[in-house]
Enzyme design. Structure first.
Site, PDB file in Angstrom:
ATOM      1  N   ASP A 111     117.208  61.534 121.881  1.00 25.83           N
ATOM      2  CA  ASP A 111     116.896  61.694 120.453  1.00 25.83           C
ATOM      3  C   ASP A 111     118.144  61.918 119.603  1.00 25.83           C
ATOM      4  O   ASP A 111     118.095  62.603 118.581  1.00 25.83           O
ATOM      5  CB  ASP A 111     115.908  62.859 120.230  1.00 25.83           C
ATOM      6  CG  ASP A 111     114.657  62.703 121.069  1.00 25.83           C
ATOM      7  OD1 ASP A 111     114.158  61.575 121.157  1.00 25.83           O
ATOM      8  OD2 ASP A 111     114.202  63.706 121.652  1.00 25.83           O
ATOM      9  N   LYS A 127     120.120  57.005 118.583  1.00 24.85           N
ATOM     10  CA  LYS A 127     120.701  55.763 119.127  1.00 24.85           C
ATOM     11  C   LYS A 127     120.115  54.520 118.451  1.00 24.85           C
ATOM     12  O   LYS A 127     120.807  53.530 118.275  1.00 24.85           O
ATOM     13  CB  LYS A 127     120.464  55.693 120.649  1.00 24.85           C
ATOM     14  CG  LYS A 127     121.190  56.788 121.412  1.00 24.85           C
ATOM     15  CD  LYS A 127     120.912  56.718 122.897  1.00 24.85           C
ATOM     16  CE  LYS A 127     119.504  57.065 123.294  1.00 24.85           C
ATOM     17  NZ  LYS A 127     119.091  58.448 123.028  1.00 24.85           N
ATOM     18  N   GLY A 158     111.803  56.637 122.111  1.00 24.34           N
ATOM     19  CA  GLY A 158     111.304  56.361 120.757  1.00 24.34           C
ATOM     20  C   GLY A 158     112.506  56.174 119.865  1.00 24.34           C
ATOM     21  O   GLY A 158     113.165  57.143 119.508  1.00 24.34           O
ATOM     22  N   HIS A 159     112.831  54.934 119.568  1.00 26.61           N
ATOM     23  CA  HIS A 159     114.020  54.661 118.767  1.00 26.61           C
ATOM     24  C   HIS A 159     113.623  54.269 117.348  1.00 26.61           C
ATOM     25  O   HIS A 159     112.901  53.300 117.149  1.00 26.61           O
ATOM     26  CB  HIS A 159     114.855  53.558 119.430  1.00 26.61           C
ATOM     27  CG  HIS A 159     115.473  54.009 120.719  1.00 26.61           C
ATOM     28  ND1 HIS A 159     116.160  53.197 121.567  1.00 26.61           N
ATOM     29  CD2 HIS A 159     115.505  55.235 121.303  1.00 26.61           C
ATOM     30  CE1 HIS A 159     116.592  53.900 122.609  1.00 26.61           C
ATOM     31  NE2 HIS A 159     116.195  55.127 122.468  1.00 26.61           N
ATOM     32  N   GLN A 190     116.992  57.836 126.269  1.00 26.45           N
ATOM     33  CA  GLN A 190     117.146  59.236 126.676  1.00 26.45           C
ATOM     34  C   GLN A 190     118.634  59.644 126.581  1.00 26.45           C
ATOM     35  O   GLN A 190     119.370  59.032 125.828  1.00 26.45           O
ATOM     36  CB  GLN A 190     116.580  59.496 128.074  1.00 26.45           C
ATOM     37  CG  GLN A 190     115.057  59.430 128.158  1.00 26.45           C
ATOM     38  CD  GLN A 190     114.522  58.017 128.267  1.00 26.45           C
ATOM     39  OE1 GLN A 190     115.014  57.195 129.021  1.00 26.45           O
ATOM     40  NE2 GLN A 190     113.496  57.704 127.508  1.00 26.45           N
TER      41      GLN A 190
HETATM   42  P1  IMP Z   1     109.431  61.492 131.365  1.00 23.01           P
HETATM   43  O1  IMP Z   1     110.624  60.643 131.102  1.00 23.01           O
HETATM   44  O2  IMP Z   1     108.238  61.122 130.548  1.00 23.01           O
HETATM   45  O3  IMP Z   1     109.120  61.615 132.825  1.00 23.01           O
HETATM   46  O4  IMP Z   1     109.788  62.994 130.895  1.00 23.01           O
HETATM   47  C1  IMP Z   1     110.778  63.780 131.560  1.00 23.01           C
HETATM   48  C2  IMP Z   1     111.549  64.640 130.569  1.00 23.01           C
HETATM   49  O5  IMP Z   1     112.368  63.797 129.748  1.00 23.01           O
HETATM   50  C3  IMP Z   1     110.668  65.432 129.592  1.00 23.01           C
HETATM   51  O6  IMP Z   1     111.304  66.655 129.295  1.00 23.01           O
HETATM   52  C4  IMP Z   1     110.642  64.556 128.348  1.00 23.01           C
HETATM   53  O7  IMP Z   1     110.383  65.296 127.184  1.00 23.01           O
HETATM   54  C5  IMP Z   1     112.068  64.015 128.370  1.00 23.01           C
HETATM   55  N1  IMP Z   1     112.195  62.717 127.690  1.00 23.01           N
HETATM   56  C6  IMP Z   1     111.814  61.514 128.143  1.00 23.01           C
HETATM   57  N2  IMP Z   1     112.115  60.546 127.246  1.00 23.01           N
HETATM   58  C7  IMP Z   1     112.721  61.154 126.228  1.00 23.01           C
HETATM   59  C8  IMP Z   1     113.296  60.672 125.025  1.00 23.01           C
HETATM   60  O8  IMP Z   1     113.313  59.480 124.713  1.00 23.01           O
HETATM   61  N3  IMP Z   1     113.837  61.618 124.220  1.00 23.01           N
HETATM   62  C9  IMP Z   1     113.878  62.929 124.540  1.00 23.01           C
HETATM   63  N4  IMP Z   1     113.355  63.426 125.653  1.00 23.01           N
HETATM   64  C10 IMP Z   1     112.786  62.543 126.507  1.00 23.01           C
END
Ligand code: IMP
Length: 428
Positions: free
Chosen positions: A13, A16, A40-41, A223
């Site tokens: 977040d 990017k 989520g971009h 991420q």
């Molecule tokens: P998962 O990727 O859905 O398995 O989530 C694993 C961890 O990564 C959790 O703490 C999510 O909130 C975090 N996470 C996954 N994708 C994002 C992102 O795009 N931005 C911020 N945190 C993320």
């Protein structure tokens, strides 16, 4: 021409999407290499505001290839809906392609993501619930279904039949959930095969061809480094490799092809989900930042946790990625603060610690050592020249450069493409 990467330096977040959209006017392709629709971009330009989860963030530039590489996990329903939505808003999506090696997020992955989180109880990771972890587990467990498999019906049916038997045993016997019907899963695959067929190709070859034709390739991280499965705050991480190594494995790209690695950092810190965050703050200032910056997840709508800039974590991120430049985003959010803080070290049981520890328990015990800096009297919002930044804001930028050990090449002062200070050229 070489490839350039845009990598999240923190917990994701960092903004990017905006950076990619800004840079994409000067590249030939934008390539996602990891993650899935957990990302989520947000892209804001003259065509509107777009919230992208799977489609690469260069999509608003009509001549730019959007490539989804083999390291991405793809939920075809999400992709089809996203393409339809942006297509309906006049964006040309005809230059999108997907690796035939990319793994598919199957219906049982989404079910298992929820069941596994529930079973973790207090130790829940706080996943996005999109089936990301279970899909990557099947990839490394060698029981994944790939985009290319969807296109080979004869081979697909026995594969899905066997895997679903295993998954249903897990769902029903371990978690007490409801089994999925084979016919339903296969029916989905039939539809997905039709939808994915026009996009599927050997993207590693396409990327290589573009590079050898002297075309510029922009690698879009999703991420952030501190969520990396290897280098992040394990187990509170995602299941892929958002850092630079993931770009090589997630695309079939050799490291020599990468000339620049841009680390995107927010001027403060945020984190969604569970896990340690040493520079976290929970006071009124956190609330002020959250409200002003609308720090709520694009994918899940969850309130993001807020912290001051963490110089220890940022330096670690630099170590992992070898950033050649920084992009500093959301500087404008700190306008109007009397003072701002940066975390310059950690303290554990009275001892100073200047590195980001691997041990999650130790990381959770780290107390931040903050340095306070004066705020700035003039807003930075919408500034487009370095000379427009007030002295104290510039001092803050320099402090971050010093902590990361790398120069800021771009400073973002607002969500839209135009609200950007190009300090020095990125593409050399
Ligand atoms: P998962 O990727 O859905 O398995 O989530 C694993 C961890 O990564 C959790 O703490 C999510 O909130 C975090 N996470 C996954 N994708 C994002 C992102 O795009 N931005 C911020 N945190 C993320």
């Amino acid at each position: 021409m070489p490839a350039y990467a845009v990598i999240g330096g923190q917990w994701g977040d960092e903004g990017k999407g905006k950076v990619i959209d800004y840079l994409a006017g000067n590249v030939d392709s934008v390539v996602r290499y990891a993650g899935g629709n957990n990302a989520g971009h947000t892209v804001v330009n003259e065509k509107g505001t777009f919230q992208l989860h799977l489609v690469p963030s260069g999509i608003c530039w009509p001549d730019v290839y959007g490539i989804i590489g083999n390291g991405v996990v793809v939920d075809p329903d999400v992709l089809v809906n996203e393409l339809a939505e942006i297509g309906a808003r006049g964006i040309d999506t005809s230059k999108l392609v997907i690796s035939e090696r990319a793994h598919v997020i199957m219906p049982y992955h989404v079910v298992l993501d929820a069941l596994e989180e529930e079973a973790r109880g207090d130790a829940a990771i706080g996943t996005t619930g999109r089936g990301i972890g279970p899909a990557y587990m099947d990839k490394t467990g060698r029981m994944g279904i790939r985009i290319g498999d969807l296109l080979d019906w004869e081979a697909l049916v026995p594969m899905v039949t066997q895997v679903l038997e295993h998954k249903n045993a897990l769902i029903t016997k371990v978690y007490g959930g409801k089994a999925l019907a084979l016919d339903d899963v296969l029916a989905k695959c039939r539809i997905w095969a039709d939808h994915m067929a026009p996009y599927a190709m050997a993207t590693e070859q396409l990327v290589q061809d573009l590079l050898s034709q002297n075309k510029r390739v922009l690698l879009e991280g999703a991420q952030g480094t501190l969520l990396d499965i290897d280098h992040g705050s394990y187990p509170y991480v995602t299941s892929s490799s958002p850092s630079i190594g993931g770009a090589c494995t997630g695309l079939g790209l050799n490291p020599q092809a990468i000339k620049g690695v841009l680390g995107v950092f927010k001027a403060y810190s945020t984190r969604v989900g569970s896990g340690p965050m040493p520079s976290e703050i929970t006071d009124d200032e956190a609330e002020e930042i959250r409200e002003k910056a609308q720090e709520f997840g694009v994918t899940t709508g969850r309130a993001r946790r807020i912290g001051w800039f963490d110089g220890v974590a940022a330096k670690y991120s630099q170590l992992i990625n070898g950033f050649t430049g920084i992009v500093l985003t959301r500087l404008d959010i700190l306008d109007e603060f009397d003072s701002v803080k940066v975390c310059v070290g950690y303290e554990v049981s009275g001892e100073r610690l200047d590195r980001f520890p691997a041990n999650t328990g130790l990381l959770a015990r780290c107390k931040p050592v903050f340095e306070e800096m004066p705020g700035w009297d003039k807003p930075t919002a919408s500034a487009t020249e370095l000379s427009q930044l007030p002295e104290n804001a510039l001092a803050y930028v320099h402090k971050i450069e010093e902590l990361v050990g790398c120069r800021a090449q771009i400073i973002s002062t607002g969500p839209s493409r135009a609200e950007t200070i190009q300090v020095e050229p990125v593409f050399t």
